[in-house]
Design a protein around this motif. Structure first.
Motif, PDB file in Angstrom:
ATOM      1  N   THR A   1       0.830  -1.194   0.000  1.00  0.00           N
ATOM      2  CA  THR A   1       0.000   0.000   0.000  1.00  0.00           C
ATOM      3  C   THR A   1       0.864   1.244   0.000  1.00  0.00           C
TER       4      THR A   1
ATOM      5  N   GLU B   1      -2.052   6.540  -0.425  1.00  0.00           N
ATOM      6  CA  GLU B   1      -3.320   5.806  -0.498  1.00  0.00           C
ATOM      7  C   GLU B   1      -3.866   5.553   0.899  1.00  0.00           C
ATOM      8  N   ALA B   2      -2.997   5.147   1.822  1.00  0.00           N
ATOM      9  CA  ALA B   2      -3.438   4.863   3.188  1.00  0.00           C
ATOM     10  C   ALA B   2      -3.994   6.126   3.847  1.00  0.00           C
TER      11      ALA B   2
ATOM     12  N   THR C   1      -5.699   8.450   2.462  1.00  0.00           N
ATOM     13  CA  THR C   1      -6.995   8.823   1.928  1.00  0.00           C
ATOM     14  C   THR C   1      -8.111   7.896   2.396  1.00  0.00           C
ATOM     15  N   LYS C   2      -7.779   6.807   3.048  1.00  0.00           N
ATOM     16  CA  LYS C   2      -8.797   5.869   3.542  1.00  0.00           C
ATOM     17  C   LYS C   2      -9.618   6.525   4.646  1.00  0.00           C
TER      18      LYS C   2
ATOM     19  N   GLN D   1     -11.511   6.107   8.009  1.00  0.00           N
ATOM     20  CA  GLN D   1     -11.491   5.176   9.133  1.00  0.00           C
ATOM     21  C   GLN D   1     -12.339   5.712  10.269  1.00  0.00           C
TER      22      GLN D   1
ATOM     23  N   CYS E   1     -19.258   7.061   2.589  1.00  0.00           N
ATOM     24  CA  CYS E   1     -18.266   8.140   2.525  1.00  0.00           C
ATOM     25  C   CYS E   1     -18.495   9.133   1.386  1.00  0.00           C
TER      26      CYS E   1
ATOM     27  N   ASP F   1     -12.761  -1.978  -4.749  1.00  0.00           N
ATOM     28  CA  ASP F   1     -11.814  -3.078  -4.570  1.00  0.00           C
ATOM     29  C   ASP F   1     -12.601  -4.374  -4.647  1.00  0.00           C
TER      30      ASP F   1
ATOM     31  N   ALA G   1     -13.329   1.490  -2.325  1.00  0.00           N
ATOM     32  CA  ALA G   1     -11.878   1.554  -2.132  1.00  0.00           C
ATOM     33  C   ALA G   1     -11.496   2.578  -1.070  1.00  0.00           C
ATOM     34  N   LYS G   2     -12.350   3.561  -0.823  1.00  0.00           N
ATOM     35  CA  LYS G   2     -12.008   4.611   0.137  1.00  0.00           C
ATOM     36  C   LYS G   2     -12.346   4.250   1.581  1.00  0.00           C
ATOM     37  N   CYS G   3     -13.524   3.639   1.811  1.00  0.00           N
ATOM     38  CA  CYS G   3     -13.917   3.349   3.201  1.00  0.00           C
ATOM     39  C   CYS G   3     -14.090   1.861   3.476  1.00  0.00           C
ATOM     40  N   GLU G   4     -13.920   1.027   2.466  1.00  0.00           N
ATOM     41  CA  GLU G   4     -14.030  -0.427   2.569  1.00  0.00           C
ATOM     42  C   GLU G   4     -15.449  -0.901   2.879  1.00  0.00           C
TER      43      GLU G   4
END
Length: 140
Positions: A2, A6-7, A9-10, A12, A57, A86, A103-106
Motif C-alpha cells: 500500500t 493511499e493509506a 486517503t482511507k 477510518q 463516505c 476493490d 476503495a475509500k472506506c471499505e
C-alpha cells in the motif's frame, strides 16, 4: 504493498461511529456485508443521469451511463468509476463470489459477476442501501 498516500486517503471510523452515521440498515449492509431484499432498493429503478456514490463516505463509484436493468433485483452496472472499488474473494453463502467494496472506506457494496453485457461482460450487482445518488447538475 500500500502506498502511503493511499493509506492517508482511507476513511477510518470505529464501529460505533459507523453505526451512528449510517443507521441500522445501511450499517448492516455496508459494515457487516449484508444484502437487502431483491427489488426493494430505492435506486433500483432510478434512471436519472448522475453519479452513484458510496452511502458511507460519498466517494463516486458508478456513473449512471453504466447502469442497466439486469433483472436481478439490485442496481447493476457494467463498470465502476476508475479504481473506486476493490474486489475480494467471498467464500460465504456456500459459494465462491467476488465481493465489491468501496476503495475509500471499505464499505461492502455487493458482488461482481461475469454475466453482464458488453463491453466489459461484467455485472456489478450493488445494494441500493450501500449507495447514494447525485444527479447531474440541473436535474431534480
Amino acid at each position: 504493498m500500500t502506498d502511503i498516500g493511499e493509506a492517508e486517503t482511507k476513511v477510518q471510523r470505529t464501529e460505533e461511529e459507523w453505526r451512528a452515521l449510517l443507521g441500522e440498515e445501511r450499517y448492516r449492509v455496508l459494515r457487516k456485508s449484508g444484502t437487502e431484499a431483491p427489488f426493494s432498493g430505492d435506486l433500483l429503478n432510478n434512471k436519472a443521469d448522475g453519479a452513484y456514490v458510496c452511502g458511507a463516505c460519498g466517494e463516486p463509484l458508478f456513473d449512471s451511463h453504466t447502469k442497466y436493468d439486469s433483472g436481478s433485483g439490485w442496481p447493476s452496472f457494467t463498470a465502476p468509476v476508475g479504481e473506486a472499488v476493490d474486489e475480494h474473494s467471498d467464500q460465504s453463502a456456500g459459494m465462491t463470489r467476488v465481493e465489491v467494496r468501496c476503495a475509500k472506506c471499505e464499505g461492502h457494496l455487493g458482488h461482481v459477476f461475469p454475466d453482464g453485457p458488453g463491453p466489459t461482460g461484467l455485472r456489478y450487482c450493488i445494494n441500493s442501501a450501500s449507495l447514494g445518488f447525485k444527479p447531474t447538475d440541473g436535474e431534480a
